[in-house]
Design an enzyme around this catalytic site. Structure first.
Site, short mmCIF file in Angstrom:
data_model
loop_
_atom_site.label_atom_id
_atom_site.label_comp_id
_atom_site.label_asym_id
_atom_site.label_seq_id
_atom_site.Cartn_x
_atom_site.Cartn_y
_atom_site.Cartn_z
N THR A 1 0.83 -1.21 0.00
CA THR A 1 0.00 0.00 0.00
C THR A 1 0.86 1.25 0.00
OG1 THR A 1 -1.62 -1.25 1.29
CG2 THR A 1 -1.98 1.10 1.10
N GLY B 1 1.24 1.79 5.46
CA GLY B 1 0.12 0.86 5.54
C GLY B 1 0.06 0.22 6.92
N GLU C 1 10.27 1.12 10.49
CA GLU C 1 9.01 1.87 10.44
C GLU C 1 8.76 2.58 11.77
OE1 GLU C 1 6.49 -0.79 7.17
OE2 GLU C 1 6.30 -1.22 9.32
#
Length: 232
Positions: free
Chosen positions: A37, A91, A112
């Protein structure tokens, strides 16, 4: 949409990504997420940079793959440093009603989290299949662990009640960009996520967990009837 039509999940994810990318303005430092995504968001930012719509935008990538894609589409990339990011777009594998998340099925959870904790605003993009009533409903919890002594670490995790398996897509275990392994753990039906995260992270050999609690500011979730904007 006719009742028997299967929604095009890729088109839905792209629609959510475009909503998030509309929040990017010239001069911003933007955290670039990882996964199927987030890829759409990176490509859309690149298109706006190429067209001249965005100027002076710099990306901070959360994986080697995202950095390569960003450079390919014309986004300048910098390493993470202590300065805050204006925005991060990524995402999620699960989104609960309070916008607590499970992330890391793409293997980039450590980078992340390190990146997105520094963002003034974390924007999540997903399709409706990622919405859950409780974390662990559909997806396992990825736990990044050190390679050295990994079997001992897994035994310690199992002693906490975590049942799962080492991620191993082929003959060898999956290795993260940081050189670690991932243990994919099933979660119990009822638990206190914040307390459980502290317990898991306090386990010797654990590097990071895929719990992203209280971090997301907004989620754009695409469904056949359109993109919904969700806030905690």
């Amino acid at each position: 949409m006719p009742e028997n039509t299967v929604p095009d999940l890729e088109a839905l994810k792209k629609e959510a990504a475009l909503r998030a990318v509309a929040l990017v303005h010239s001069g911003m430092r933007v955290g670039l997420g990882t996964g199927s995504t987030a890829k759409y968001a990176i490509e859309a930012i690149g298109e706006r940079v190429l067209s001249g719509d965005l100027k002076g935008v710099v990306g901070v990538a959360t994986s080697d793959a995202s950095e390569a894609l960003a450079r390919q589409v014309g986004i300048p990339v910098e390493p993470l440093d202590p300065r805050p990011l204006d925005l991060a777009i990524d995402g999620a594998d699960e989104i609960d009603p309070r916008l607590n998340l499970i992330k890391g099925l793409g293997g980039a959870l450590l980078r992340e989290k390190l990146t997105e904790v520094q963002a003034r605003q974390l924007v999540i993009i997903a399709d409706q299949t990622k919405l859950v009533t409780r974390l662990g409903e559909k997806a396992p919890l990825p736990v990044e662990i050190a390679r050295f002594g990994f079997l001992s670490t897994i035994e310690r995790l199992r002693a906490l009640g975590l049942v799962g398996r080492l991620r191993q897509p082929g003959a060898q275990p999956y290795v993260t960009d940081n050189g670690n392994y991932i243990f994919d753990a099933g979660l119990p039906a009822s638990f206190d996520a914040a307390a459980f995260e502290r317990q898991i992270k306090g386990t010797l050999g654990v590097v990071e967990t895929g719990f992203f609690l209280g971090m997301a500011d907004v989620a754009f979730v695409a469904a056949p009837e359109g993109v919904r904007e969700l806030r905690p």
